[in-house]
Design a protein around this motif. Sequence first.
Motif, PDB file in Angstrom:
ATOM      1  N   ALA A   1       0.825  -1.211   0.000  1.00 43.22           N
ATOM      2  CA  ALA A   1       0.000   0.000   0.000  1.00 43.22           C
ATOM      3  C   ALA A   1       0.855   1.255   0.000  1.00 43.22           C
ATOM      4  O   ALA A   1       0.600   2.200  -0.730  1.00 43.22           O
ATOM      5  CB  ALA A   1      -0.924  -0.013   1.221  1.00 43.22           C
ATOM      6  N   SER A   2       1.907   1.239   0.825  1.00 44.55           N
ATOM      7  CA  SER A   2       2.762   2.423   0.886  1.00 44.55           C
ATOM      8  C   SER A   2       3.544   2.617  -0.400  1.00 44.55           C
ATOM      9  O   SER A   2       3.832   3.739  -0.813  1.00 44.55           O
ATOM     10  CB  SER A   2       3.733   2.328   2.072  1.00 44.55           C
ATOM     11  OG  SER A   2       4.582   1.220   1.931  1.00 44.55           O
ATOM     12  N   SER A   3       3.889   1.508  -1.089  1.00 44.12           N
ATOM     13  CA  SER A   3       4.647   1.631  -2.335  1.00 44.12           C
ATOM     14  C   SER A   3       3.779   2.213  -3.447  1.00 44.12           C
ATOM     15  O   SER A   3       4.246   2.999  -4.266  1.00 44.12           O
ATOM     16  CB  SER A   3       5.204   0.262  -2.765  1.00 44.12           C
ATOM     17  OG  SER A   3       4.180  -0.603  -3.146  1.00 44.12           O
ATOM     18  N   VAL A   4       2.478   1.805  -3.474  1.00 44.11           N
ATOM     19  CA  VAL A   4       1.569   2.371  -4.474  1.00 44.11           C
ATOM     20  C   VAL A   4       1.406   3.870  -4.250  1.00 44.11           C
ATOM     21  O   VAL A   4       1.412   4.674  -5.171  1.00 44.11           O
ATOM     22  CB  VAL A   4       0.200   1.652  -4.406  1.00 44.11           C
ATOM     23  CG1 VAL A   4      -0.826   2.378  -5.271  1.00 44.11           C
ATOM     24  CG2 VAL A   4       0.339   0.210  -4.852  1.00 44.11           C
ATOM     25  N   LYS A   5       1.303   4.232  -2.981  1.00 41.22           N
ATOM     26  CA  LYS A   5       1.110   5.637  -2.623  1.00 41.22           C
ATOM     27  C   LYS A   5       2.334   6.482  -2.972  1.00 41.22           C
ATOM     28  O   LYS A   5       2.232   7.609  -3.432  1.00 41.22           O
ATOM     29  CB  LYS A   5       0.821   5.723  -1.120  1.00 41.22           C
ATOM     30  CG  LYS A   5       0.363   7.087  -0.653  1.00 41.22           C
ATOM     31  CD  LYS A   5      -0.023   7.012   0.818  1.00 41.22           C
ATOM     32  CE  LYS A   5      -0.507   8.358   1.311  1.00 41.22           C
ATOM     33  NZ  LYS A   5      -0.874   8.306   2.743  1.00 41.22           N
ATOM     34  N   SER A   6       3.526   5.914  -2.770  1.00 39.85           N
ATOM     35  CA  SER A   6       4.757   6.686  -2.975  1.00 39.85           C
ATOM     36  C   SER A   6       5.318   6.575  -4.378  1.00 39.85           C
ATOM     37  O   SER A   6       6.202   7.335  -4.758  1.00 39.85           O
ATOM     38  CB  SER A   6       5.834   6.209  -1.978  1.00 39.85           C
ATOM     39  OG  SER A   6       6.204   4.876  -2.263  1.00 39.85           O
ATOM     40  N   GLY A   7       4.827   5.594  -5.162  1.00 43.35           N
ATOM     41  CA  GLY A   7       5.388   5.375  -6.487  1.00 43.35           C
ATOM     42  C   GLY A   7       6.679   4.591  -6.455  1.00 43.35           C
ATOM     43  O   GLY A   7       7.382   4.491  -7.457  1.00 43.35           O
ATOM     44  N   LYS A   8       7.021   4.024  -5.293  1.00 44.30           N
ATOM     45  CA  LYS A   8       8.230   3.225  -5.137  1.00 44.30           C
ATOM     46  C   LYS A   8       7.877   1.744  -5.098  1.00 44.30           C
ATOM     47  O   LYS A   8       6.781   1.362  -4.697  1.00 44.30           O
ATOM     48  CB  LYS A   8       8.960   3.615  -3.844  1.00 44.30           C
ATOM     49  CG  LYS A   8       9.432   5.061  -3.792  1.00 44.30           C
ATOM     50  CD  LYS A   8      10.587   5.294  -4.740  1.00 44.30           C
ATOM     51  CE  LYS A   8      11.144   6.697  -4.600  1.00 44.30           C
ATOM     52  NZ  LYS A   8      12.292   6.929  -5.515  1.00 44.30           N
TER      53      LYS A   8
ATOM     54  N   VAL B   1      15.341  -1.522 -12.752  1.00 43.23           N
ATOM     55  CA  VAL B   1      15.348  -0.227 -12.072  1.00 43.23           C
ATOM     56  C   VAL B   1      14.796   0.848 -13.007  1.00 43.23           C
ATOM     57  O   VAL B   1      14.043   1.727 -12.585  1.00 43.23           O
ATOM     58  CB  VAL B   1      16.770   0.143 -11.602  1.00 43.23           C
ATOM     59  CG1 VAL B   1      16.745   1.413 -10.751  1.00 43.23           C
ATOM     60  CG2 VAL B   1      17.394  -0.994 -10.810  1.00 43.23           C
ATOM     61  N   LEU B   2      15.125   0.763 -14.277  1.00 45.18           N
ATOM     62  CA  LEU B   2      14.656   1.752 -15.247  1.00 45.18           C
ATOM     63  C   LEU B   2      13.151   1.645 -15.474  1.00 45.18           C
ATOM     64  O   LEU B   2      12.494   2.634 -15.805  1.00 45.18           O
ATOM     65  CB  LEU B   2      15.395   1.575 -16.574  1.00 45.18           C
ATOM     66  CG  LEU B   2      16.916   1.769 -16.528  1.00 45.18           C
ATOM     67  CD1 LEU B   2      17.517   1.521 -17.903  1.00 45.18           C
ATOM     68  CD2 LEU B   2      17.278   3.162 -16.029  1.00 45.18           C
ATOM     69  N   SER B   3      12.602   0.444 -15.299  1.00 45.65           N
ATOM     70  CA  SER B   3      11.164   0.253 -15.505  1.00 45.65           C
ATOM     71  C   SER B   3      10.380   0.339 -14.192  1.00 45.65           C
ATOM     72  O   SER B   3       9.229  -0.094 -14.119  1.00 45.65           O
ATOM     73  CB  SER B   3      10.904  -1.090 -16.184  1.00 45.65           C
ATOM     74  OG  SER B   3      11.414  -2.154 -15.403  1.00 45.65           O
TER      75      SER B   3
ATOM     76  N   ASP C   1      13.930   0.021  -7.004  1.00 46.42           N
ATOM     77  CA  ASP C   1      14.271   1.418  -6.706  1.00 46.42           C
ATOM     78  C   ASP C   1      15.764   1.703  -6.741  1.00 46.42           C
ATOM     79  O   ASP C   1      16.177   2.865  -6.772  1.00 46.42           O
ATOM     80  CB  ASP C   1      13.739   1.797  -5.322  1.00 46.42           C
ATOM     81  CG  ASP C   1      12.242   1.631  -5.226  1.00 46.42           C
ATOM     82  OD1 ASP C   1      11.559   1.788  -6.252  1.00 46.42           O
ATOM     83  OD2 ASP C   1      11.754   1.315  -4.119  1.00 46.42           O
ATOM     84  N   GLY C   2      16.583   0.669  -6.695  1.00 45.17           N
ATOM     85  CA  GLY C   2      18.030   0.865  -6.686  1.00 45.17           C
ATOM     86  C   GLY C   2      18.744  -0.427  -6.995  1.00 45.17           C
ATOM     87  O   GLY C   2      18.116  -1.501  -7.111  1.00 45.17           O
TER      88      GLY C   2
END
Length: 336
Positions: free
Chosen positions: A51-58, A111-113, A117-118
């Motif tokens: 949920a937090s990843s969807v919200k942050s885009g991460k 990472v590019l897609s 995140d790193g």
Amino acid sequence: MTNIKKVSELAGVSTATVSRTLKSPEQVTEATRDKVMQAVKQAGYRPNWLASSVKSGKSNSIVVLVPNLTNPFFLRIIGGIEQAAQEKGYSVLLGDTQGDSKRENEYAGMVLSNRADGLIQLDHSFPFAPQDAELADNVPMVSVCERIEGERKYPVIELDNYAASRALAHHLVGYGHQKFAAIVGQISSQIYRERLAGIRSVLQEENLPLPDEMLVGGSYTIEAGIEGVRQLLKQPVRPTAIFCFNDDIAIGAIHEIKKYGLRVPQDISVVGFDNIKVSAFIDPPLTTVDQPAYDMGRRAFEVLSVLMRGESLTRIREILPFQLVERQSSGPVHSS
């Protein structure tokens, strides 16, 4: 489903402290972190990172590129990365590249897609495809042990290979050795150059030779150690001491030396590099350089975390300490 309130009750802290511990463990004390993580385990709590990843885009995941997953040294580094990543709510995606550039490109492309995140690179190659090089300029990327090739300098967590190899050379010279050989790893990496330079610097100071024909190998495998000894024992002058550029090479070398009816260290001393766990239990136990592999992995993720937050680093090169571990595979020169 167990919620965060239950965790806070078990740990005896507020829900805000639980949340802070899970998201930014460096912001709480070690004692608090231990209490919270124990409560999380006891309660069976699973933070909703999705949920937090969807919200942050991460994606809350990173890619780790490993040239050879069977190498015990790399597994220790990965252990440090995994632990540090888990504490921050990140998943680790392992890419066993086997030194294949196409595999590297595919894993790095995650990472590019935005599927990761790193990236942490455990080899010296630039992992992105040539057409993606410009896009990769802003990718959070850290290397461990090896420095990534290319004009751009990426953060690296490494050992002082030059100094460590000098320590090994001083160790063998101190035992009276004068006839040396080396079974090396990848000759295209800076590790090869720095370790060889360290050895040669000590031998030059002592006016001792290391002829080119006594340099063999080319990979960090047990098989390279076996084949290396076969080549060296064909030379007119038999070495009394062999530098092996990692412990796997040294294990293969010791095995093959014994097959020739020779003794270690009475006939030939052997030293390695890495201090993998099995090196203390082979016959004879291996003299080697201990690298803090687990700590290197942890620190690599910590540095990557800074980059993933978009923050600047105070330095891009961190050198961790080494220790010379003397065991029974090295000893004084014996008269023939």
